[in-house]
Design an enzyme around this catalytic site. Sequence first.
Site, mmCIF file in Angstrom:
data_model
loop_
_atom_site.group_PDB
_atom_site.id
_atom_site.type_symbol
_atom_site.label_atom_id
_atom_site.label_comp_id
_atom_site.label_asym_id
_atom_site.label_seq_id
_atom_site.Cartn_x
_atom_site.Cartn_y
_atom_site.Cartn_z
ATOM 1 C CG ASP A 54 41.340 30.889 39.088
ATOM 2 O OD1 ASP A 54 42.229 30.024 39.178
ATOM 3 O OD2 ASP A 54 41.347 31.808 38.244
ATOM 4 C CG HIS B 56 38.787 35.159 40.686
ATOM 5 N ND1 HIS B 56 39.758 36.119 40.656
ATOM 6 C CD2 HIS B 56 39.106 34.275 39.715
ATOM 7 C CE1 HIS B 56 40.636 35.834 39.700
ATOM 8 N NE2 HIS B 56 40.282 34.714 39.110
ATOM 9 C CG ASP C 211 43.868 34.084 39.888
ATOM 10 O OD1 ASP C 211 44.931 34.653 40.186
ATOM 11 O OD2 ASP C 211 43.426 34.046 38.724
ATOM 12 C CG ASP D 61 41.638 41.440 41.715
ATOM 13 O OD1 ASP D 61 41.349 42.419 42.417
ATOM 14 O OD2 ASP D 61 42.765 41.254 41.220
ATOM 15 N NE ARG D 62 36.453 40.007 36.968
ATOM 16 C CZ ARG D 62 36.133 39.674 35.737
ATOM 17 N NH1 ARG D 62 36.840 38.780 35.089
ATOM 18 N NH2 ARG D 62 35.122 40.207 35.150
ATOM 19 C CG ASN E 17 46.660 35.736 36.797
ATOM 20 O OD1 ASN E 17 46.007 34.915 37.444
ATOM 21 N ND2 ASN E 17 46.120 36.450 35.838
ATOM 22 C CG HIS E 18 43.647 38.137 39.615
ATOM 23 N ND1 HIS E 18 42.986 39.317 39.374
ATOM 24 C CD2 HIS E 18 43.420 37.358 38.531
ATOM 25 C CE1 HIS E 18 42.365 39.252 38.202
ATOM 26 N NE2 HIS E 18 42.614 38.071 37.673
ATOM 27 C CG HIS F 94 47.265 30.775 38.905
ATOM 28 N ND1 HIS F 94 46.050 30.534 39.507
ATOM 29 C CD2 HIS F 94 47.026 31.714 37.949
ATOM 30 C CE1 HIS F 94 45.126 31.302 38.947
ATOM 31 N NE2 HIS F 94 45.696 32.031 38.003
ATOM 32 N NE ARG G 297 44.993 33.736 30.390
ATOM 33 C CZ ARG G 297 44.078 33.586 31.333
ATOM 34 N NH1 ARG G 297 43.622 34.641 31.969
ATOM 35 N NH2 ARG G 297 43.618 32.400 31.640
ATOM 36 C CG HIS H 248 45.457 31.233 34.553
ATOM 37 N ND1 HIS H 248 45.259 32.483 35.105
ATOM 38 C CD2 HIS H 248 46.207 31.424 33.445
ATOM 39 C CE1 HIS H 248 45.883 33.381 34.340
ATOM 40 N NE2 HIS H 248 46.450 32.774 33.325
#
Length: 467
Positions: A85, A87, A113, A116-117, A145-146, A194, A247, A274
Amino acid sequence: MEPLLDPCNDRQVTSVEPPPSLPLSDEAMWSDMDVPDWEVVRDHLKKEGKLQKEQVMRLCETVLEITKKEPTLVHMEEPICIVGDIHGQYYDLCHLLEKAGKPKKINYLFLGDYVDRGIFSMEVVILLLSLKINYPEKIVLLRGNHECRNMTQHFTFREEAIRKFDEEVYQTVMDVFDAMPLAAVVSKKYLAVHGGISPDLKKLDSLESINRFTEPPTDGLFCDLLWADPLDDTEALECDYRDNQDRECSYMFGRKPVKKLLEKHDLMSVVRAHQVQIDGYKMHRWDGESSFPYVVTIFSAPNYCDYYSNKAAVLILKDDKISIKQYDQSEHPYFLPDQIDVFSWSLPFLADKVITMLKSLLEHGITDEDMVDEDLESEAVSKVLETAERSKKVGVIKMKVKSVARMHKIFRTLKDENELLLQIKGMAPDGKIPKGLLLEGRPAIRDTFKEFAQAKKLDEVNERYPK
Ligand SMILES: [Mn+2]
């Protein structure tokens, strides 16, 4: 390119180079006709420079043409660096590329990923796309998943993409995400995804049956590849699969189904990302301390969300050897939370000051003697009111003092909230963490383990499938 001018010579932080004054020129970017000079792009973005919308659109369209043709399960060879990730932590991505080596010399497999964030998600996407065009086969970008509309809307990327460019750019990036492959087999030894494996993944051939060119579903094989997690070390020995409560979607998987899948395809491990790890990686050695791990988790965003105090890591496979490279956070430019501009953010502070002044003026208007400087809301209020009552101007003064006190209270709260926002920073992009909890905040003594555990606990809600 010329940096931004500083005509009054009053730049506050002179150690930081001013950003470039103009967006990157086409001549500088597309040095080689259709291939972007990714190092020029990297350095320009590092200096907080901007790209033109058409340039980003062209990057997306070119990459879309490449990834569309890639199989859902990609095959890659050593030497290779596997990245977890990111991010939106652009400055850490640049650092890891330096550390792991030029893509000319080593392949790169990114496990998803990207966005985001972190607040530099757009920059991360732009650099990864530029790299992909330069090395279409040596660099593979899997989907995390993002990488979908649902997550980027719930978190920060959609807003960021629209703020930095527009809705069309956002939608085009989503189209690129839709085309990303879902898994890779590396050196015929490692299965990379992922999230993890799935009860519906009996053999790797089933991956080709997925229609990946869409928003990922909320259950089934496609979903599990992006969302599943391994069970913890004791439970993994007893349990095959159980619902993933953390989750609120997909599964947690244990040793047996992993073993079965690995044996069937003559593979050694599942490499996945992840989940944030304090050391940047975790070896899930389910056959005892000295055994080869069934699953390896890799997480490549150091000090995740500027809060977790974790190290980051990448996995390097080279000369038949597997090694881990760890790294710490790199410095990045400072931004106010939610990207509020400084003017809006500081208004309540200004208002608070103005009202405090107004308060003093009013107090002086009543009497010179029994005035208290501090809080109007408490004793002072009644004292002021009492004094005012005694004098003849009761009605007017009373109302004025009351309304000033009320305004004072409102702006105090706003000011306090803005101060609190600074402490929360990127933790709660959508205010989903109870602020009170966060205020209890960091342990008084710096203790990385405690801080990490606490950050994880507070951030739990953001790891879930957004409802
Ligand atoms: Mn993830």
